[in-house]
Design an enzyme around this catalytic site. Structure first.
Site, PDB file in Angstrom:
ATOM      1  N   ARG A   1       0.795  -1.236   0.000  1.00 54.70           N
ATOM      2  CA  ARG A   1       0.000   0.000   0.000  1.00 54.70           C
ATOM      3  C   ARG A   1       0.828   1.287   0.000  1.00 54.70           C
ATOM      4  NH1 ARG A   1      -3.130  -3.458  -0.717  1.00 54.70           N
ATOM      5  NH2 ARG A   1      -5.289  -3.581   0.031  1.00 54.70           N
TER       6      ARG A   1
ATOM      7  N   SER B   1     -11.097   0.220   2.760  1.00 53.54           N
ATOM      8  CA  SER B   1     -10.468  -0.007   4.069  1.00 53.54           C
ATOM      9  C   SER B   1      -9.868   1.293   4.588  1.00 53.54           C
ATOM     10  CB  SER B   1      -9.357  -1.052   3.948  1.00 53.54           C
ATOM     11  OG  SER B   1      -9.936  -2.297   3.622  1.00 53.54           O
TER      12      SER B   1
ATOM     13  N   GLU C   1      -4.923   3.863   5.847  1.00 56.14           N
ATOM     14  CA  GLU C   1      -4.775   3.572   4.417  1.00 56.14           C
ATOM     15  C   GLU C   1      -5.363   4.754   3.621  1.00 56.14           C
ATOM     16  OE1 GLU C   1      -5.620  -0.427   3.145  1.00 56.14           O
ATOM     17  OE2 GLU C   1      -6.317   0.295   1.197  1.00 56.14           O
TER      18      GLU C   1
HETATM   19  C1  LIG Z   1     -15.710   0.216  -2.081  1.00 55.66           C
HETATM   20  C2  LIG Z   1     -14.225   0.383  -2.153  1.00 55.66           C
HETATM   21  C3  LIG Z   1     -13.418  -0.728  -2.297  1.00 55.66           C
HETATM   22  C4  LIG Z   1     -12.013  -0.596  -2.357  1.00 55.66           C
HETATM   23  N1  LIG Z   1     -11.267  -1.717  -2.510  1.00 55.66           N
HETATM   24  C5  LIG Z   1      -9.919  -1.603  -2.604  1.00 55.66           C
HETATM   25  C6  LIG Z   1      -9.093  -2.754  -2.781  1.00 55.66           C
HETATM   26  O1  LIG Z   1      -9.584  -3.882  -2.911  1.00 55.66           O
HETATM   27  N2  LIG Z   1      -7.757  -2.590  -2.826  1.00 55.66           N
HETATM   28  C7  LIG Z   1      -7.170  -1.348  -2.726  1.00 55.66           C
HETATM   29  O2  LIG Z   1      -5.928  -1.256  -2.799  1.00 55.66           O
HETATM   30  N3  LIG Z   1      -7.923  -0.229  -2.544  1.00 55.66           N
HETATM   31  C8  LIG Z   1      -9.277  -0.327  -2.485  1.00 55.66           C
HETATM   32  N4  LIG Z   1     -10.044   0.794  -2.322  1.00 55.66           N
HETATM   33  C9  LIG Z   1      -9.394   2.111  -2.129  1.00 55.66           C
HETATM   34  C10 LIG Z   1      -9.185   2.939  -3.425  1.00 55.66           C
HETATM   35  O3  LIG Z   1     -10.172   2.616  -4.403  1.00 55.66           O
HETATM   36  C11 LIG Z   1      -7.800   2.716  -4.013  1.00 55.66           C
HETATM   37  O4  LIG Z   1      -6.818   3.148  -3.103  1.00 55.66           O
HETATM   38  C12 LIG Z   1      -7.614   3.478  -5.341  1.00 55.66           C
HETATM   39  O5  LIG Z   1      -6.438   3.047  -5.946  1.00 55.66           O
HETATM   40  C13 LIG Z   1      -7.552   5.001  -5.159  1.00 55.66           C
HETATM   41  O6  LIG Z   1      -7.585   5.593  -6.437  1.00 55.66           O
HETATM   42  P1  LIG Z   1      -8.254   7.027  -6.658  1.00 55.66           P
HETATM   43  O7  LIG Z   1      -8.018   7.409  -8.070  1.00 55.66           O
HETATM   44  O8  LIG Z   1      -9.666   7.027  -6.211  1.00 55.66           O
HETATM   45  O9  LIG Z   1      -7.366   7.892  -5.695  1.00 55.66           O
HETATM   46  P2  LIG Z   1      -7.839   9.203  -4.921  1.00 55.66           P
HETATM   47  O10 LIG Z   1      -8.708   8.797  -3.780  1.00 55.66           O
HETATM   48  O11 LIG Z   1      -8.389  10.195  -5.876  1.00 55.66           O
HETATM   49  O12 LIG Z   1      -6.436   9.717  -4.369  1.00 55.66           O
HETATM   50  C14 LIG Z   1      -5.699   8.957  -3.439  1.00 55.66           C
HETATM   51  C15 LIG Z   1      -4.357   9.676  -3.220  1.00 55.66           C
HETATM   52  O13 LIG Z   1      -3.591   9.650  -4.415  1.00 55.66           O
HETATM   53  C16 LIG Z   1      -3.331  10.977  -4.888  1.00 55.66           C
HETATM   54  N5  LIG Z   1      -3.462  10.922  -6.351  1.00 55.66           N
HETATM   55  C17 LIG Z   1      -4.472  10.358  -7.073  1.00 55.66           C
HETATM   56  N6  LIG Z   1      -4.174  10.403  -8.385  1.00 55.66           N
HETATM   57  C18 LIG Z   1      -2.978  11.015  -8.491  1.00 55.66           C
HETATM   58  C19 LIG Z   1      -2.136  11.358  -9.594  1.00 55.66           C
HETATM   59  N7  LIG Z   1      -2.461  11.066 -10.863  1.00 55.66           N
HETATM   60  N8  LIG Z   1      -0.959  11.982  -9.334  1.00 55.66           N
HETATM   61  C20 LIG Z   1      -0.588  12.289  -8.055  1.00 55.66           C
HETATM   62  N9  LIG Z   1      -1.346  11.985  -6.972  1.00 55.66           N
HETATM   63  C21 LIG Z   1      -2.525  11.348  -7.201  1.00 55.66           C
HETATM   64  C22 LIG Z   1      -4.351  11.881  -4.213  1.00 55.66           C
HETATM   65  O14 LIG Z   1      -3.853  13.196  -4.055  1.00 55.66           O
HETATM   66  C23 LIG Z   1      -4.517  11.156  -2.872  1.00 55.66           C
HETATM   67  O15 LIG Z   1      -3.490  11.513  -1.996  1.00 55.66           O
HETATM   68  C24 LIG Z   1     -11.433   0.691  -2.272  1.00 55.66           C
HETATM   69  C25 LIG Z   1     -12.270   1.818  -2.151  1.00 55.66           C
HETATM   70  C26 LIG Z   1     -13.640   1.666  -2.104  1.00 55.66           C
HETATM   71  C27 LIG Z   1     -14.508   2.896  -2.002  1.00 55.66           C
END
Ligand SMILES: Cc1cc2nc3c(=O)[nH]c(=O)nc-3n(C[C@H](O)[C@H](O)[C@H](O)COP(=O)(O)OP(=O)(O)OC[C@H]3O[C@@H](n4cnc5c(N)ncnc54)[C@H](O)[C@@H]3O)c2cc1C
Length: 303
Positions: free
Chosen positions: A177, A227, A297
């Site tokens: 992570r 999580s 996380e």
């Molecule tokens: C129902 C549910 C289930 C999930 N299941 C999982 C799972 O099975 N496994 C898992 O690992 N995670 C899981 N997650 C968590 C999440 O979906 C992941 O961590 C996902 O990869 C986050 O991506 P995001 O684009 O939404 O990031 P965001 O929430 O938009 O951003 C997360 C962080 O990354 C930064 N960021 C995002 N994009 C960029 C970029 N292009 N450049 C620089 N910084 C950036 C943001 O500033 C922030 O700090 C789950 C979430 C939900 C709601």
């Protein structure tokens, strides 16, 4: 400050909104009004924009799909660069064993999974159920059913301190992570090259259905950010929370899910303070009983 924001239109020609309710774009459905939000489509727009924001001292924050963020309820007098809407084109090249996909970072994991399925490419089935963008997945090395995004990455292109740089997989220093990019506020993940192997379409579809079924059974449907805590060495965080009898504990409309102890759900109109309150309760109780401190996380912003 307001004049600076208006000037953005002179250097940025993409979609812009003002006084935007960011809760609409976070999976937790929590967050206040942001002064300005942009939805870039091209790399060049991001490069010009960030250079301008830095020179004008305008605070900004990057969001991919907002699925891993607790965004505070107070108004944010800065600019959000939201990549998960329009920054999502890709190029695919076939090689003997599979295909190489070069994707912009705002592309959803779900869309990459769909393309892989259509082209009978294997490796992305489990990741495709995670509701985030490729960029967000790279920052935190997202993982599902023991398949991490780092298993598929060849290289990552970033904008760092005004320079475009390519990181090989090794340079990304992916771990559980996390990656070298996490917490680096002066960095944007622009795109990444992934390698997927040739597979059997029926098996690919089957794996996706199994993963979907697992999520339906094990995860709550109400808005969340997945999580909340990383799993400590001792045991999965959800099990520790469950063993402490904390499932179902609530504050306002935020509640520790009855289905999965590591999920805090938004029943309707939860505030960031409600979630913070539950996070503190969980951490205090875990520390008291197991003498360990749980790491978050999720990411917090404007809190
Ligand atoms: C129902 C549910 C289930 C999930 N299941 C999982 C799972 O099975 N496994 C898992 O690992 N995670 C899981 N997650 C968590 C999440 O979906 C992941 O961590 C996902 O990869 C986050 O991506 P995001 O684009 O939404 O990031 P965001 O929430 O938009 O951003 C997360 C962080 O990354 C930064 N960021 C995002 N994009 C960029 C970029 N292009 N450049 C620089 N910084 C950036 C943001 O500033 C922030 O700090 C789950 C979430 C939900 C709601």
């Amino acid at each position: 400050m307001a004049t600076n924001f208006l000037n953005i239109e002179k250097i940025y020609n993409g979609l812009i909104e003002y006084d935007y309710d960011i809760s609409e774009l976070t999976t937790w459905k929590i967050g206040g009004k942001v002064k300005c939000i942009v939805f870039p489509q091209y790399e060049s727009q991001i490069v010009v924009l960030i250079d301008y924001l830095k020179r004008m001292n305008i605070p900004y924050y990057i969001i991919g799909k907002g699925s891993n963020i607790l965004f505070g309820n107070n108004d944010y007098n800065g600019l959000i660069i939201y990549l998960g809407k329009k920054f999502d084109t890709y190029e695919i090249t076939k090689d003997i064993d599979g295909s190489i996909i070069n994707c912009l970072s705002g592309m959803s994991l779900m869309k990459i999974g769909k393309i892989a399925k259509e082209k009978s490419l294997t490796g992305f089935e489990y990741l495709s159920l995670i509701p985030g963008s490729l960029g967000g997945a790279i920052i935190t090395n997202a993982e599902a059913h023991k398949k991490a995004i780092s298993d598929l990455i060849i290289s990552v292109k970033v904008l760092e301190n005004g320079m475009i740089k390519d990181y090989t997989n090794e340079m990304c220093m992916f771990k559980y992570r996390t990656s070298i990019f996490e917490g680096n506020k002066d960095l944007v993940v622009l795109s990444a090259i992934l390698a997927l192997e040739n597979g059997n379409k029926e098996e690919i579809i089957n794996k996706m259905l199994i993963a979907k079924d697992y999520r339906i059974k094990k995860q709550p449907k109400k808005p969340s950010a997945g999580s909340v805590f990383k799993n400590p060495n001792l045991a999965p965080a959800g099990k520790l929370i469950d063993d402490l009898g904390l499932k179902g504990v609530y504050k306002g409309d935020a509640k520790i899910s009855n289905i999965h102890g590591n999920f805090i759900i938004n029943e309707d109109n939860a505030k960031s303070e409600d979630v913070l309150y539950l996070i503190k309760i969980i951490r205090d109780k875990v520390e008291e009983k197991y003498k360990i401190s749980l790491d978050l996380e999720i990411k917090m912003f404007n809190i």
